[in-house]
Enzyme design. Structure first.
Site, mmCIF file in Angstrom:
data_model
loop_
_atom_site.group_PDB
_atom_site.id
_atom_site.type_symbol
_atom_site.label_atom_id
_atom_site.label_comp_id
_atom_site.label_asym_id
_atom_site.label_seq_id
_atom_site.Cartn_x
_atom_site.Cartn_y
_atom_site.Cartn_z
ATOM 1 N N GLY A 161 0.822 -1.345 -0.077
ATOM 2 C CA GLY A 161 -0.081 -0.039 -0.065
ATOM 3 C C GLY A 161 0.748 1.275 0.040
ATOM 4 O O GLY A 161 2.014 1.153 0.314
ATOM 5 N N CYS A 162 0.206 2.328 -0.484
ATOM 6 C CA CYS A 162 1.138 3.567 -0.517
ATOM 7 C C CYS A 162 1.428 4.029 0.889
ATOM 8 O O CYS A 162 2.791 4.313 0.986
ATOM 9 C CB CYS A 162 0.355 4.686 -1.217
ATOM 10 S SG CYS A 162 -1.276 4.900 -0.693
#
Length: 312
Positions: A113-114
């Site tokens: 995930g970012c």
């Protein structure tokens, strides 16, 4: 030539992957027309024809799509949250621990995930070197461009008739249940999740993740942290820089449009801030996915990526 299928190429991550791959002469993109984009039979055929497939889908759809795979040689890189804490999948952050070697031989890769990428890039090296204990109480502040929210959020921010509240940064996930917390906790080998404060602001892309520390809570000092990062990040895609730029400011949009990540440390002998800066659509999503693809294909990791300051 490697055959690649992007399932969900209409989304922000899928579009960036398509943009990066469409100009490469070593990749043949398997395309399906818009009218068949959600046709299970057509997608099944494309998926099983591919040497490698990117899943740029919601979690439930990604789980169901894996079930369509019959070709045991097809490599899947899933950009959703669905498989990031699944032990049967390899976590796709090659700079951390032994993930690079695992990615090389894996058929199932869960793209990070970012927000999680920023947190993990800062904390995992310190946990490996025992500067931070497993039971540490950590706080993470993260600011991101609105593209991270997908098409719906992009439309909201770019609507000329939007409410004035969109002009100012907006904190969200106030209930401390953000979907990136499980991977942040597991990959860093922490006993408890950090207090996580994500903020979306009025710019398209870019991300800056900050973890604050008191020197009394770590085994070492600020210089020890700097030395660990300098030694840890040597690949060129994640790199250490001396903290502070832009006359004492650090812009979250500095690496917008690029696929690499910068790590820095600031503060003093008592209070320390760790900062990870990158593009939420780059190293935070599509750039990371392509880097993982390159590793799977035994190519230089930066092949086809756009790195700040040029390809290196």
């Amino acid at each position: 030539m490697t055959k690649v299928f992007i399932d969900g190429s209409a989304g922000t991550t899928g579009l960036r992957i398509y943009e990066r791959l469409s100009c490469r002469n070593d990749i043949e993109l398997i395309k399906i027309s818009e009218e068949y984009r959600k046709d299970t039979k057509v997608r099944r055929e494309a998926l099983n024809e591919a040497d490698l497939a990117f899943l740029c889908l919601p979690d439930a759809a990604a789980i169901e799509t894996e079930k369509l795979l019959e070709n045991e040689n097809t490599i899947i890189i899933d950009t959703s949250t669905a498989h990031r804490t699944n032990d049967k999948w390899t976590y796709g952050f090659p700079e951390i621990a032994d993930f690079r070697e695992k990615i090389k031989s894996s058929k199932r890769i869960a793209n990070p995930g970012c927000h999680a990428s920023g947190f993990i890039s800062l904390i995992a090296p310190l946990r490996e070197n025992d500067l931070i204990k497993a039971d540490a109480s950590l706080t993470c502040f993260s600011i991101t461009g609105y593209s991270g929210g997908g098409k719906k959020m992009i439309a909201e921010y770019e609507d000329p008739k939007r409410d004035k509240v969109y002009k100012a940064p907006r904190q969200y996930a106030l209930g401390q249940s953000h979907k990136h917390l499980p991977e942040m906790t597991k990959i860093c080998n922490l006993e408890k999740a950090p207090v996580f404060c994500p903020v979306v602001a009025d710019f398209y892309s870019g991300m800056e993740v900050t973890v604050s520390l008191f020197a009394k809570d770590i085994k070492g000092n600020i210089e020890d942290i700097k030395e660990i990062y300098k030694d840890y990040y040597k690949s060129g895609i994640v790199s250490y820089i001396e903290g502070g730029d832009e006359s004492g400011f650090m812009s979250a949009g500095k690496l917008a449009g690029y696929d690499d990540m910068q790590i820095s440390v600031s503060g003093n002998d008592e209070r320390i801030i760790l900062i990870s800066r990158f593009d939420n659509l780059g190293k935070g999503a599509s750039g990371s996915a392509i880097q993982n693809m390159n590793i799977c294909l035994s190519l230089p990791e930066n092949t086809g990526l756009k790195l700040y300051g040029g390809i290196r």
